[in-house]
Each structure stands twice: as C-alpha cells, then as structure tokens.
Scaffold this motif. Structure first.
Motif, PDB file in Angstrom:
ATOM      1  N   THR A 500      41.612  37.238  42.730  1.00 13.79           N
ATOM      2  CA  THR A 500      40.306  36.567  42.089  1.00 13.79           C
ATOM      3  C   THR A 500      39.759  37.575  40.970  1.00 13.79           C
ATOM      4  N   CYS A 501      39.325  37.214  40.069  1.00 10.11           N
ATOM      5  CA  CYS A 501      38.622  38.020  38.929  1.00 10.11           C
ATOM      6  C   CYS A 501      37.107  37.531  39.191  1.00 10.11           C
ATOM      7  N   LEU A 502      36.165  38.253  39.252  1.00  7.62           N
ATOM      8  CA  LEU A 502      34.722  38.269  39.562  1.00  7.62           C
ATOM      9  C   LEU A 502      34.130  38.626  38.280  1.00  7.62           C
ATOM     10  N   LEU A 503      33.212  37.838  37.911  1.00  6.97           N
ATOM     11  CA  LEU A 503      32.431  38.204  36.550  1.00  6.97           C
ATOM     12  C   LEU A 503      31.303  38.573  36.936  1.00  6.97           C
ATOM     13  N   MET A 504      30.660  39.955  37.170  1.00  2.00           N
ATOM     14  CA  MET A 504      29.607  40.651  37.629  1.00  2.00           C
ATOM     15  C   MET A 504      29.075  41.720  36.841  1.00  2.00           C
ATOM     16  N   PRO A 505      27.832  41.680  36.985  1.00  2.00           N
ATOM     17  CA  PRO A 505      27.095  42.870  36.103  1.00  2.00           C
ATOM     18  C   PRO A 505      27.384  44.259  36.184  1.00  2.00           C
ATOM     19  N   GLY A 523      40.791  32.208  39.577  1.00  2.00           N
ATOM     20  CA  GLY A 523      41.764  32.642  40.589  1.00  2.00           C
ATOM     21  C   GLY A 523      43.199  32.628  39.825  1.00  2.00           C
ATOM     22  N   THR A 524      44.012  33.683  40.252  1.00  2.00           N
ATOM     23  CA  THR A 524      45.266  33.748  39.518  1.00  2.00           C
ATOM     24  C   THR A 524      46.314  33.993  40.676  1.00  2.00           C
ATOM     25  N   THR A 525      47.775  33.552  40.056  1.00  2.00           N
ATOM     26  CA  THR A 525      48.799  33.911  41.155  1.00  2.00           C
ATOM     27  C   THR A 525      49.522  35.090  41.323  1.00  2.00           C
ATOM     28  N   GLY A 526      48.435  36.137  40.997  1.00  2.00           N
ATOM     29  CA  GLY A 526      48.772  37.455  41.112  1.00  2.00           C
ATOM     30  C   GLY A 526      49.883  38.059  40.559  1.00  2.00           C
ATOM     31  N   GLY A 527      50.461  39.446  41.019  1.00  2.00           N
ATOM     32  CA  GLY A 527      51.749  39.928  40.429  1.00  2.00           C
ATOM     33  C   GLY A 527      51.598  40.776  39.178  1.00  2.00           C
ATOM     34  N   PRO A 528      52.473  41.378  38.323  1.00  2.00           N
ATOM     35  CA  PRO A 528      52.014  42.309  37.323  1.00  2.00           C
ATOM     36  C   PRO A 528      51.300  41.406  36.080  1.00  2.00           C
ATOM     37  N   GLY A 529      51.669  40.073  36.028  1.00  2.00           N
ATOM     38  CA  GLY A 529      51.200  39.335  35.060  1.00  2.00           C
ATOM     39  C   GLY A 529      49.824  38.630  35.410  1.00  2.00           C
ATOM     40  N   GLY A 530      49.220  38.900  36.627  1.00  2.00           N
ATOM     41  CA  GLY A 530      48.009  38.404  37.052  1.00  2.00           C
ATOM     42  C   GLY A 530      46.724  38.712  36.515  1.00  2.00           C
ATOM     43  N   ARG A 531      46.574  39.433  35.562  1.00  2.00           N
ATOM     44  CA  ARG A 531      45.342  39.891  35.141  1.00  2.00           C
ATOM     45  C   ARG A 531      45.083  39.559  33.941  1.00  2.00           C
ATOM     46  N   MET A 532      44.532  38.714  33.468  1.00  2.00           N
ATOM     47  CA  MET A 532      44.008  38.195  32.102  1.00  2.00           C
ATOM     48  C   MET A 532      42.634  37.831  31.948  1.00  2.00           C
ATOM     49  N   ILE A 533      42.177  37.864  30.668  1.00  2.00           N
ATOM     50  CA  ILE A 533      40.982  37.604  30.284  1.00  2.00           C
ATOM     51  C   ILE A 533      40.713  35.953  29.987  1.00  2.00           C
ATOM     52  N   ILE A 534      39.862  35.449  30.669  1.00  2.00           N
ATOM     53  CA  ILE A 534      39.562  33.797  30.547  1.00  2.00           C
ATOM     54  C   ILE A 534      38.191  33.804  30.432  1.00  2.00           C
ATOM     55  N   ASP A 535      37.662  33.178  29.353  1.00  2.00           N
ATOM     56  CA  ASP A 535      36.156  32.865  29.202  1.00  2.00           C
ATOM     57  C   ASP A 535      36.112  31.189  28.813  1.00  2.00           C
ATOM     58  N   VAL A 536      35.332  30.610  29.507  1.00  2.00           N
ATOM     59  CA  VAL A 536      35.259  29.214  29.524  1.00  2.00           C
ATOM     60  C   VAL A 536      33.827  28.826  29.488  1.00  2.00           C
ATOM     61  N   ARG A 537      33.241  28.381  28.391  1.00  2.00           N
ATOM     62  CA  ARG A 537      31.687  28.052  28.199  1.00  2.00           C
ATOM     63  C   ARG A 537      31.586  26.454  27.800  1.00  2.00           C
ATOM     64  N   ALA A 538      30.622  25.945  28.080  1.00  2.00           N
ATOM     65  CA  ALA A 538      30.166  24.538  27.623  1.00  2.00           C
ATOM     66  C   ALA A 538      28.809  24.858  26.867  1.00  2.00           C
ATOM     67  N   ASN A 539      28.738  24.326  25.657  1.00  2.00           N
ATOM     68  CA  ASN A 539      27.498  24.160  24.769  1.00  2.00           C
ATOM     69  C   ASN A 539      27.031  22.672  24.427  1.00  2.00           C
ATOM     70  N   PHE A 540      25.776  22.647  24.914  1.00  2.00           N
ATOM     71  CA  PHE A 540      25.234  21.352  24.778  1.00  2.00           C
ATOM     72  C   PHE A 540      24.172  21.187  23.478  1.00  2.00           C
ATOM     73  N   ASP A 541      24.478  19.862  22.974  1.00  2.00           N
ATOM     74  CA  ASP A 541      23.523  19.799  21.587  1.00  2.00           C
ATOM     75  C   ASP A 541      22.191  19.425  21.964  1.00  2.00           C
ATOM     76  N   ARG A 542      21.681  19.153  23.251  1.00  2.00           N
ATOM     77  CA  ARG A 542      20.475  18.914  23.761  1.00  2.00           C
ATOM     78  C   ARG A 542      20.107  19.832  24.949  1.00  2.00           C
ATOM     79  N   PRO A 543      19.175  20.272  25.407  1.00  2.00           N
ATOM     80  CA  PRO A 543      19.045  21.011  26.535  1.00  2.00           C
ATOM     81  C   PRO A 543      19.222  20.359  27.889  1.00  2.00           C
ATOM     82  N   GLY A 544      19.941  20.853  28.805  1.00  2.00           N
ATOM     83  CA  GLY A 544      20.331  20.539  30.092  1.00  2.00           C
ATOM     84  C   GLY A 544      19.222  21.246  31.017  1.00  2.00           C
ATOM     85  N   THR A 545      19.534  20.962  32.447  1.00  2.00           N
ATOM     86  CA  THR A 545      18.796  21.724  33.325  1.00  2.00           C
ATOM     87  C   THR A 545      19.962  22.380  34.251  1.00  2.00           C
ATOM     88  N   LEU A 546      20.164  23.803  34.057  1.00  2.00           N
ATOM     89  CA  LEU A 546      21.186  24.550  34.647  1.00  2.00           C
ATOM     90  C   LEU A 546      20.721  25.080  36.100  1.00  2.00           C
TER      91      LEU A 546
END
Length: 777
Positions: A500-505, A523-546
C-alpha cells in the motif's frame, strides 16, 4: 519384517480433526515418559533444496498400545513437498518402519492437527504394539528408488521443526514431546538483484538506495559476492561509481543521496560486461509537495499465531530486508494470548521510529464468514483492548466478556467504548469479509483488493453495490516471515503479497492514521515492480463541497473545493468533472482501465494499432469462488500451425516448480494457477499474421487465426461463481512506455455515487488500484 499400509487423507479416522496438541486437554502422562525423538542430519539447509532426513521416535515408559498412534506435524505455512508412501521414484518418498515388526498405517493429512501445526503425517499401530525402547523410524526423501529427495520449505526459518505428538494409550489424546528436533533453513545463492528507492522526494532532500540479492524463491541472500557499477539517468549527488556485495551481508545501503533539480530519476546496476543487472523503481524529484509516498504492509503474521519466525524477526525483516516504511502485525485473534498481546505492544513501541519506520499495533479479527468474515483492526496507540472473535485456541478464558462474535458486534463495541480512532480493513484470506452482511464506515475505511491469497476486486464491487465509500489497500497477509516481500513459494498461495502506498506529509503514526481515514492511498500487487508513482486528481468547473469523511454517516465538516484527490468525497451539485492521471511505472505499461464504480468507462494504452508487432499475449485470470479453495488450475499449452515461435516468456509464474516450456518451434506447455490474480505468456512469432493459434487447458479449448488477434482483448469466458477467463491480444514487439498521462471529462450520474478510480497493469504482471474519488450530485 514390519508392514506399512498407506491411506489417503480422505480416509482419516473419525474424530481425528478434534484431537489436540493444546494444553486444554489433560496431560495424563509425564513428559519424561512420552519417549524421545531424534533427527539426522541437522544443521543448515538451503531453502527449496532436496534433502533426505531420518526421524526416529523411541518409545517411552508406556510404549504405544495397539491402535495407538504418532503424529509428525509441520506448520500451516510450510510448503515442503507433500509426503507420499507409494511411489519410490517421485519427490518426498517416505518410508515408515517399526523396529519390532509391528504393522503400521501411514497417511498424510494437510489438516490433521490443531493449527498452526496442521500439516500432519499420521502413523497408527494397526497390529502389534511398541514397548519401551522400541522405535518408529521415518525416512523422508528416500532416494533409493530414484526420488530426488524431500524438497524442503522454500523460505528461511531459524528453527524449522519436525513436531512429534504421541498417543501411547490409544485414547486419541495426543501429547507433544518435550524436546523437538529442528533444522535451520537458509537462503540459496542470489538468482536476481533488487534495488529500491523512495518514489518521490523534494529537491535536495536526502534519500538512500537500498539493494539486496534474492534466491530463486525470493529469500534475501547472504551469499552475494559481487561488485556492480551504479548508473543513473541524471546527476545524483553522493552516488558512488561502484557498489560491493560482501558474503554474509543480506543488504547494502547507499545513503545520503540527493538530486538538485526537479525531474525523474532512474538508477540501475551494471555488471563488468555493461549488462543491466537490475533497475530501481522510479524516483521523481519535485520542487515542493505537501504529500510524500510511503510504502506499507499492514497485514501479516509471525510464528506466535500461524506465521513463520518470531514477531521480532517479522518487524526486523520489514524494516531491514523489505525496505518498508510502515508495518502492521495482524495475528489471528483466537490465537493471541494476553501475554503475546502485551509483547506485541512492546515490540511496536520499540520498533516505531518516526521519520524512519512506523509500526502500527493491531490484530486480525478472525470471525467466521457467516458472522462477517475477516477484518484487520489497526490502533493508533499501544495497550488497547483486543476484542476477539472467539477464544477458540486460548486456554485463558478470563476475558471472554470482551469477545465480539460478529463483525457488527465488533463495530458496535468500538462505538460504545468511544474508540473512534480505530481503522479497519475488510479482507479475504481463509475467511472472506462479507461487507454486504456487515460494514460500518465509521471504522471500516478500506477493502484489501490484493494479498498473497490472490486478487479480490469483488470486495470493492460489493462496496459499490452497497453504496459504501471505501478506499483500496493491498497487503501481504504473509505467513512466511517476509512482510513487504512475500513471495508465494510452492504452497496454496498463488500471488506475491501486495503493498500500500500512503500519501502523507511525513512518516509518523499520526500521519498514517490521518491518511487511512482520508483514503489517500493506492494498492499494488507488490514484488520488484510494485512501487510506482500514481497521481489521480479531479478538477471541477464549479465549486463542490469536499469531505474527508463520509457525510452519509452523520455530521462531518466540508470545505469548498474545485479539486479532489484519491479518497476524497465531493458533493458537486452542478458542473462538470475532469480527471487527470499521471503515472510513472516501474515497468512498461500495458494498459490503464478507467472505472466509474462497477462500470469500465475506458481502457487506455500508451500505444496504438500502428505500434503492434508480432508479440501475442495469452493471459488467464480468475478464482473458483470466494472461500479458501479458490485456486483455478490452468495447466495446459498452445500449439501454432503455419508459423513459428521465436521466443516465449512467462508472466506471473511465481513458483519455480511450475514451468513454462517450449516444445519445438510451434508449441508451449505450462503449469499454472490463479487465485483471483492473473498469469500468462508472451510469444514472439516469426510472422505477425500467419497461421492459427490453439490454446488448450482444463477450462478453455480455443483455436483462433493469428491475424485476428489485435489490440482489443479476445476473451474466452468460463465464468463460475466468480469470473474465470482467458484472453488474447497483441502488443508492440518492444514497449518503452513507463510514463503515462491522461485527461478526461467524466460523465457523472445525476444521482448516487460516481466512484472514479483507475486500475493500471504493467507488462511484468504487476497491477495497481487507486482509492476512488467519490463524486455525487
């Protein structure tokens, strides 16, 4: 001359499963009168090697009466070759003899004794008896008839025990001999090298490169003796020209490295012939960031419950040989004594070192499936009350009133006692979590979609069907003493343990729990190839409540936002959403699947139809059903007519005993299984379009023209309780794409949740799933 009969595990005597090596039964015979046992040879033995052993039991004061018996037991996780008594030319041919010519019956039962010592050879005196001093001798791996021997356990253990129990009075009350023989299982020579870096750091920030050699079974090897050149794609301050592995060392660390400008960094090892030995996972350097990725395995066990090695060795391995940032220990609750529970708290406190290594206290609530199924329970502090599903294997019944027999009871107990800081995961191991039966979003923040037991996307799908808002984690659920690097070996486990990759300060326990409650992880299936960088973001054209917590659970504060990241929950009354994905993978990217909940929105690839070559990928995937025996056997092969196979390479063939073999230039044969995950083979053809490909195995028999195989999957579905299928598609001959980005407008449903997430698949067989962004109108 004595006689031995052999029978199968299906012929186990009535009541054998109830016989017990636990002290909950009376001990009618003094331990010194039970007899003795000796093993030859003893010492150090290479993991996964073939050996021959002789175990001799000498009867004690009472001998063994007619119909009395002996058990020789091994741990649940042990994966040595299965004892057999009838075929002298095959592995682990075992001979059982009595010194006084008593007639013995011998059989093997993988669940013939109380866990964790459940792998059992059962030896019964069926005619005659033993007196004091008479002997029963077991010869494991007898080679006289051509057997290669007994292939011993594939993972290391300081004290691999041949545990002997005896029932001398024929009462079916087994007692454990006071002194047990054992051997030490050690790693073999390195078969590959592994390099690990952090996946993201700031400009000028110090980091380390950590290296190890692994034997063919995935054990870190202390037999490395080599010097390699260190190479980097750009300037890395402090990186030496060479690194040396010395015999006796399990790992090598290159500390105090830094990079002085933003960008992506590759570091690899070369031998003296300038051949690449291994490449580290990708590292990205940024000018500034509020969150950094840290790598965790929250879920595994040690020998005090059903695992291997001590809890101290477990934590040490995670930190020093798996190169983890965060570790949790999750013993089955019905095996955790109060003494061991206190010991675990002490170990967590001792190993926890903010900024370097974080230990999370907890346990596995191991309720039966019909009562809710397995849950991981994580505490932010030591000395919390353990609320067990039962006391099934515990002698001390003094705290029965703290038990919670159902998952619903467990969640209610947390609420009743004000333990709002507890975090739980639903997972699938032996018992699977039924989150349609029981779930409480106040505590249960995520589902575990992958472990060494396999892949379980259906857990996430169950959550979507029920409207639960959960994140995604992957852990090892390891039993082999290798948290964070849990290879399956040769047993029923069909997958590498996840990460599991945790995104923390920062790296603290407080940050870990804040991250888990906000579902900011993938989460990844691990092993030598299991550490990668993934960034997923959503942008909205009008404000929402997060929201960081689910507003459906009651009052939770929200903030106005026009952007969200994985794990966030957003109320968007109007406007549109645009998804941005950025991936830097550890291996070439095969595909990225974009989901809105249960719906596959789009499959994206970093290459197109014009890039395809003469490489065909054949994959098999799936599980039999949700319970323990979910393995699907895909043993089979393929034949090619009107064309030739230039070369073939396996995908996710984790067990070296299960091989891919090329038969001439037009055929392949394999032995393979899946447990919800996938495996397969790549074949490079002499002609990209000529001929016919025929695939045959117990589930699928399909013949297709090679020219019809293209970019899109050709799926042969053999669905059962869960999907089981084979698919064929075409790839570029060489795929250089490890970087991938996309921007997409997301069509949102007008009511209900839109759980937006991706599943990324690398060509090396590694997968990753991101926690969804939940957008609702």
């Amino acid at each position: 001359m004595n006689h031995v009969t052999a029978s199968s595990e299906q012929e186990t005597s009535a009541g054998q499963g109830a016989a017990n090596s636990s002290s909950t039964l009376q001990q009618p015979i003094r331990s010194q009168d039970l007899g003795t046992v000796a093993l030859t040879p003893t010492g150090d033995f290479e993991a996964g090697s073939y050996q021959t052993f002789t175990l001799t039991y000498t009867a004690g004061k009472y001998g063994i009466d007619d119909s009395g018996s002996l058990r020789v037991c091994f741990r649940f996780a042990a994966d040595q070759s299965r004892p057999q008594f009838t075929e002298p030319a095959k592995p682990n041919y075992t001979v059982v003899e009595a010194s006084n010519s008593a007639v013995l019956e011998a059989r093997y039962d993988p669940k013939g004794n109380v866990r964790p010592w459940d792998r059992t050879i059962y030896i019964k005196v069926v005619r005659g008896y033993l007196e004091e001093g008479d002997r029963i001798t077991l010869r494991f791996g007898v080679t006289d008839g051509g057997s290669p021997g007994m292939r011993i356990q594939t993972f290391c253990e300081e004290t691999f025990e041949f545990r002997v129990l005896v029932d001398p009075i024929a009462t079916y009350n087994y007692q454990t001999l006071p002194v047990q023989p054992s051997i030490r299982i050690v790693p073999g020579p390195p078969a590959r090298y592994v390099a690990a870096l952090p996946t993201l750091r700031r400009v000028g920030e110090h980091f380390s490169l950590r290296l190890k050699g692994e034997d063919r079974w995935g054990n870190p090897s202390n037999l490395c003796d080599a010097v390699f050149r260190l190479r980097a794609s750009r300037m890395v301050t402090g990186l030496p020209d060479r690194v040396a592995f010395q015999p006796g060392d399990f790992t090598v660390e290159v500390p105090s490295l830094s990079v002085d400008a933003p960008g992506d960094v590759k570091i690899w090892l070369e031998d003296s012939e300038s051949r690449k030995v291994c490449q580290a996972n990708p590292l990205r350097i940024v000018a500034e960031t509020g969150l950094l990725p840290y790598w965790a395995d929250f879920h595994g066990q040690s020998e005090e419950t059903i695992g291997t090695g001590s809890a101290t060795e477990y934590f040490s391995f995670a930190r020093d040989r798996a190169f983890l940032d965060v570790i949790g220990h999750q013993g089955n609750d019905f095996q955790i004594t109060n003494t061991f529970w206190r010991h675990l708290q002490t170990l967590c406190r001792e190993f926890d070192e903010p900024g370097r290594f974080v230990c999370v206290p907890g346990y596995e609530w191991s309720g039966n499936t019909g009562l809710g199924g397995d849950r991981n329970v994580l505490f932010p502090a030591e000395n919390r009350q353990i609320r067990r599903s039962s006391h099934a294997l515990l002698d001390d019944q003094s705290d029965l009133d703290t038990d919670c027999a159902t998952a619903a009871d467990l969640f209610e107990a947390f609420a009743e006692h004000g333990e709002w800081d507890v975090v739980c995961f639903a997972h699938c191991g032996g018992r699977y979590a039924d989150i349609k039966l029981a779930h409480d979003g106040r505590f249960e923040k995520s589902v575990e979609v992958h472990s060494s037991w396999g892949s379980f996307e259906w857990l996430l799908q169950d959550a979507f069907e029920m409207g639960h808002r959960v994140g995604v984690v992957a852990n090892s659920d390891g039993h082999k003493g290798r948290p964070g690097a849990s290879y399956p070996g040769a047993s029923q486990f069909g997958a590498i343990g996840g990460l599991t990759c945790l995104l923390m300060p920062g790296l603290t326990r407080e940050a870990v729990f804040d991250c888990l409650r906000k579902r900011r992880h993938y989460g990844t299936t691990g092993g030598p190839g299991g550490r990668m960088i993934i960034d997923v973001r959503a942008n909205f054209d009008r404000p929402g409540t997060l929201y960081h917590d689910d507003p459906a659970l009651g009052f939770t504060p929200g903030v106005s936002a026009t952007e969200a990241m994985m794990g966030d929950i957003v109320h968007l009354p109007e406007g549109e959403a645009e998804l941005t994905v950025d991936i830097l993978a550890a291996a070439s990217i095969e595909r990225v699947d974009l989901f809105n909940g249960l719906d596959l929105v789009e499959t994206l690839r970093p290459y197109g139809p014009d890039d395809l070559g003469a490489r065909i990928r054949v994959l098999w995937e799936g599980a039999e059903y949700r319970g323990r025996f979910r393995q699907v056997v895909w043993d089979g092969g393929l034949t090619l007519s009107g064309n030739r196979i230039r070369r073939a390479e396996p995908i996710n063939f984790f067990n070296p005993d299960r091989k891919l073999e090329q038969v001439g230039d037009d055929g392949l044969r394999w032995q393979a299984l899946t447990t919800g995950n996938f495996g397969g083979v790549d074949l490079w053809l002499e002609d990209a379009a000529a001929g016919t490909l025929k695939v045959e195995n117990p589930l699928v028999n399909r013949e297709v023209p090679v020219g019809d195989i293209g970019l899109e999957d050709m799926v042969v579905d053999r669905s059962g309780v869960l999907p089981r299928f084979l698919k064929l598609f075409r790839l570029p001959d060489e795929n250089p794409h490890r970087r991938f980005g996309l921007t997409r407008r997301i069509a949102l449903r007008e009511s209900g949740d839109n759980p937006i997430f991706i599943r990324m698949t690398q060509e090396d067989g590694t997968r990753a799933w991101t926690s969804p962004i939940y957008i609702f109108r």
